[in-house]
Design an enzyme around this catalytic site. Structure first.
Site, PDB file in Angstrom:
ATOM      1  N   LYS A 122      22.197   1.520 -13.345  1.00 55.78           N
ATOM      2  CA  LYS A 122      21.447   1.094 -12.176  1.00 55.78           C
ATOM      3  C   LYS A 122      22.013  -0.023 -11.587  1.00 55.78           C
ATOM      4  O   LYS A 122      23.049  -0.837 -12.068  1.00 55.78           O
ATOM      5  CB  LYS A 122      19.872   0.402 -12.770  1.00 55.78           C
ATOM      6  CG  LYS A 122      18.812   0.479 -11.599  1.00 55.78           C
ATOM      7  CD  LYS A 122      18.114   1.791 -11.663  1.00 55.78           C
ATOM      8  CE  LYS A 122      17.019   1.761 -10.527  1.00 55.78           C
ATOM      9  NZ  LYS A 122      16.084   2.832 -10.558  1.00 55.78           N
ATOM     10  N   GLY A 168      -0.800   2.913  -4.678  1.00 60.89           N
ATOM     11  CA  GLY A 168       0.560   2.839  -4.069  1.00 60.89           C
ATOM     12  C   GLY A 168       0.674   4.338  -3.392  1.00 60.89           C
ATOM     13  O   GLY A 168       0.851   5.171  -4.027  1.00 60.89           O
ATOM     14  N   GLY A 193       3.038   5.195  -1.149  1.00 59.78           N
ATOM     15  CA  GLY A 193       4.511   5.534  -0.626  1.00 59.78           C
ATOM     16  C   GLY A 193       5.129   6.804  -0.565  1.00 59.78           C
ATOM     17  O   GLY A 193       4.217   7.687  -0.583  1.00 59.78           O
ATOM     18  N   VAL A 208       6.336   8.562  -2.984  1.00 58.84           N
ATOM     19  CA  VAL A 208       5.632   9.455  -4.195  1.00 58.84           C
ATOM     20  C   VAL A 208       4.024   9.448  -4.248  1.00 58.84           C
ATOM     21  O   VAL A 208       3.464  10.497  -4.486  1.00 58.84           O
ATOM     22  CB  VAL A 208       6.026   8.728  -5.570  1.00 58.84           C
ATOM     23  CG1 VAL A 208       5.639   9.660  -6.827  1.00 58.84           C
ATOM     24  CG2 VAL A 208       7.742   8.661  -5.894  1.00 58.84           C
TER      25      VAL A 208
HETATM   26  P1  NAD Z   1       7.638   3.080  -1.918  1.00 65.45           P
HETATM   27  O1  NAD Z   1       8.209   1.867  -1.736  1.00 65.45           O
HETATM   28  O2  NAD Z   1       7.776   4.436  -0.991  1.00 65.45           O
HETATM   29  O3  NAD Z   1       6.023   2.901  -1.906  1.00 65.45           O
HETATM   30  C1  NAD Z   1       5.446   1.951  -2.917  1.00 65.45           C
HETATM   31  C2  NAD Z   1       4.072   1.769  -2.259  1.00 65.45           C
HETATM   32  O4  NAD Z   1       3.303   0.743  -3.017  1.00 65.45           O
HETATM   33  C3  NAD Z   1       4.068   0.982  -0.731  1.00 65.45           C
HETATM   34  O5  NAD Z   1       3.314   2.021   0.118  1.00 65.45           O
HETATM   35  C4  NAD Z   1       3.470  -0.066  -1.181  1.00 65.45           C
HETATM   36  O6  NAD Z   1       2.822  -0.643   0.199  1.00 65.45           O
HETATM   37  C5  NAD Z   1       2.592  -0.166  -1.871  1.00 65.45           C
HETATM   38  N1  NAD Z   1       2.332  -1.192  -2.874  1.00 65.45           N
HETATM   39  C6  NAD Z   1       3.264  -2.124  -3.101  1.00 65.45           C
HETATM   40  N2  NAD Z   1       2.533  -3.125  -3.755  1.00 65.45           N
HETATM   41  C7  NAD Z   1       1.201  -2.654  -4.025  1.00 65.45           C
HETATM   42  C8  NAD Z   1      -0.041  -3.206  -4.624  1.00 65.45           C
HETATM   43  N3  NAD Z   1      -0.103  -4.335  -5.452  1.00 65.45           N
HETATM   44  N4  NAD Z   1      -1.266  -2.618  -4.674  1.00 65.45           N
HETATM   45  C9  NAD Z   1      -1.015  -1.312  -4.138  1.00 65.45           C
HETATM   46  N5  NAD Z   1      -0.077  -0.648  -3.381  1.00 65.45           N
HETATM   47  C10 NAD Z   1       1.159  -1.535  -3.450  1.00 65.45           C
HETATM   48  O7  NAD Z   1       8.170   3.757  -3.371  1.00 65.45           O
HETATM   49  P2  NAD Z   1       8.139   5.206  -4.244  1.00 65.45           P
HETATM   50  O8  NAD Z   1       9.539   5.753  -3.877  1.00 65.45           O
HETATM   51  O9  NAD Z   1       6.822   5.835  -3.721  1.00 65.45           O
HETATM   52  O10 NAD Z   1       8.080   4.675  -5.603  1.00 65.45           O
HETATM   53  C11 NAD Z   1       6.956   4.244  -6.160  1.00 65.45           C
HETATM   54  C12 NAD Z   1       7.214   3.915  -7.541  1.00 65.45           C
HETATM   55  O11 NAD Z   1       7.770   4.942  -8.379  1.00 65.45           O
HETATM   56  C13 NAD Z   1       8.068   2.696  -7.720  1.00 65.45           C
HETATM   57  O12 NAD Z   1       7.881   1.810  -8.851  1.00 65.45           O
HETATM   58  C14 NAD Z   1       9.333   3.583  -7.842  1.00 65.45           C
HETATM   59  O13 NAD Z   1      10.495   2.725  -8.808  1.00 65.45           O
HETATM   60  C15 NAD Z   1       9.041   4.752  -8.979  1.00 65.45           C
HETATM   61  N6  NAD Z   1       9.707   5.966  -8.950  1.00 65.45           N
HETATM   62  C16 NAD Z   1      10.187   6.308  -7.699  1.00 65.45           C
HETATM   63  C17 NAD Z   1      10.753   7.659  -7.674  1.00 65.45           C
HETATM   64  C18 NAD Z   1      11.310   8.411  -6.538  1.00 65.45           C
HETATM   65  O14 NAD Z   1      11.588   9.250  -6.423  1.00 65.45           O
HETATM   66  N7  NAD Z   1      10.819   7.553  -5.311  1.00 65.45           N
HETATM   67  C19 NAD Z   1      11.301   8.288  -8.998  1.00 65.45           C
HETATM   68  C20 NAD Z   1      11.113   7.415 -10.009  1.00 65.45           C
HETATM   69  C21 NAD Z   1      10.336   6.367 -10.181  1.00 65.45           C
END
Ligand code: NAD
Length: 348
Positions: free
Chosen positions: A82, A179, A181, A183
């Site tokens: 990472k 959340g 976002g 995903v």
């Molecule tokens: P992202 O940044 O697009 O979305 C995160 C969302 O969570 C945002 O909408 C943010 O406003 C919200 N958020 C932050 N703090 C919050 C809280 N306290 N309560 C409620 N909502 C909150 O991230 P993502 O790419 O969707 O990833 C989400 C999670 O999944 C992360 O932990 C990431 O490490 C993990 N992940 C993502 C992927 C991927 O393919 N994107 C793969 C494996 C793991």
């Protein structure tokens, strides 16, 4: 460009921890290789305004180790690594910084492959790729990994539902997605289409309300997640949400979500199990994104991506059956499955 790479003392059990600096480009980054036993290390690059180097080292090492487990479990022929860039992604990031980061990755000679993580977009990765061929997740190649992560989580959640509730039919099941976002939103859409009764939360209030209206979902405040009457919790925001306290308050019987490092510490898995709550380990269920990235690294076609994604749900089924038959936690079973894969004989 005046890039320097300095080897720092890696924690025990880790292969390498490198500080990459290029003052001209404003780059200060840490790259951690946890293990290359199963192949070159692969894992995303996160950009975050860490308060100090210690916090950045803590994050990059924890995440790199998680990637070893995730990549092993998904059978990708990749080790775990990472990177973190220290800085505010909204104000500090520049193309020059990303190119310097790419040069740092390149200097590691293919022992580490990078991709997007929090704070890094496909456009940023394209700048890094100008300086290295070891940057993936690019537009026009495997693309955004998030839809693959969401599909994998959705499939695993259905397997979990079958084990916990006796049916993978989600009609009427109360599912809270924390959340919305990349995903979480995609997962919420799949759950809505499957007939689940959704409760959504996000700190971004306008986005939350728009999603709730579109999907016919209820909402709750971010700090009220553990007050809701729900069947399934899908953590898709940041890590550390499952604590000693929240484990006691949670009404759900199943936890399955995308967020990395959901458990504040390993003991929380025991606390959840003691309350009859099944926690599906994050590194097992959220591997869809790295599967997509791995298809680009290895140059495999779409059919391979889909096969590997289908295999994660099969592994969750196996893990839950073994946990039930042996009276152990799914998290323990998963860790043992990975340990077996990493054993020197298997790795060789
Ligand atoms: P992202 O940044 O697009 O979305 C995160 C969302 O969570 C945002 O909408 C943010 O406003 C919200 N958020 C932050 N703090 C919050 C809280 N306290 N309560 C409620 N909502 C909150 O991230 P993502 O790419 O969707 O990833 C989400 C999670 O999944 C992360 O932990 C990431 O490490 C993990 N992940 C993502 C992927 C991927 O393919 N994107 C793969 C494996 C793991």
């Amino acid at each position: 460009m005046v890039l320097t790479l300095t080897d720092l003392t890696a924690p025990q059990g880790f292969q390498r921890l490198v500080l990459a600096q290029d003052p001209q480009a404003g780059l200060r980054a840490l790259i951690c290789l946890h293990s290359t036993a199963l192949g070159p290390a692969a894992g995303g690059c996160r950009m975050w305004a860490y308060p100090d180097d210690e916090a950045a080292i803590h994050d990059v090492t924890r995440l790199a180790r998680g990637m070893t487990y995730k990549n092993a479990m998904a059978d990708l022929g990749l080790g775990g690594g990472k990177a973190v860039i220290i800085g505010d992604a909204r104000t500090d990031k520049t193309p020059a910084m990303m190119r310097a980061f790419g040069a740092a990755v390149d200097a590691l000679g293919g022992t580490y492959w990078t991709a997007e993580d929090v704070g890094i977009s496909p456009a940023d990765m394209a700048h890094a790729a100008e300086a290295t061929r070891f940057a993936v997740g690019l537009s026009g190649a495997s693309g955004d990994p998030s839809p693959w992560t969401a599909e994998g989580v959705f499939r695993c959640l259905r397997v979990g539902a079958r084990h916990v509730f006796g049916s993978d039919d989600l009609t009427g099941r109360r599912v809270l997605v924390q959340g919305l976002g990349h995903v979480g939103m995609s997962l919420a859409e799949k759950l809505a289409a499957a007939g689940a009764r959704l409760i959504l939360t996000d700190i971004n209030q306008p986005a939350l309300e728009a999603a709730a209206t579109r999907l016919g979902a209820q909402t709750c405040a971010p700090d009220q997640v553990f007050d809701q009457q729900i069947d399934i919790l899908a953590p898709c925001a940041l890590g550390g949400v499952l604590t000693d306290d929240s484990a006691q308050a949670l009404t759900a019987r199943l936890i399955c979500g995308a967020a990395n490092n959901q458990l504040a510490h390993d003991g929380v898995a025991d606390a959840l199990a003691a309350r009859g709550i099944t926690y599906l380990p994050d590194y097992v269920v959220n591997a869809g994104g790295i599967i997509s990235v791995a298809s680009e690294i290895h140059g495999h076609p779409d059919a391979w991506r889909l096969d590997r994604l289908t295999a994660i749900a099969g592994r969750v089924d196996q893990m839950l059956a073994r946990a039930r038959d042996t009276g152990r936690l799914p998290a323990q079973v998963a860790d043992e499955m990975v340990a077996a894969m990493l054993s020197p004989r298997r790795a060789a």
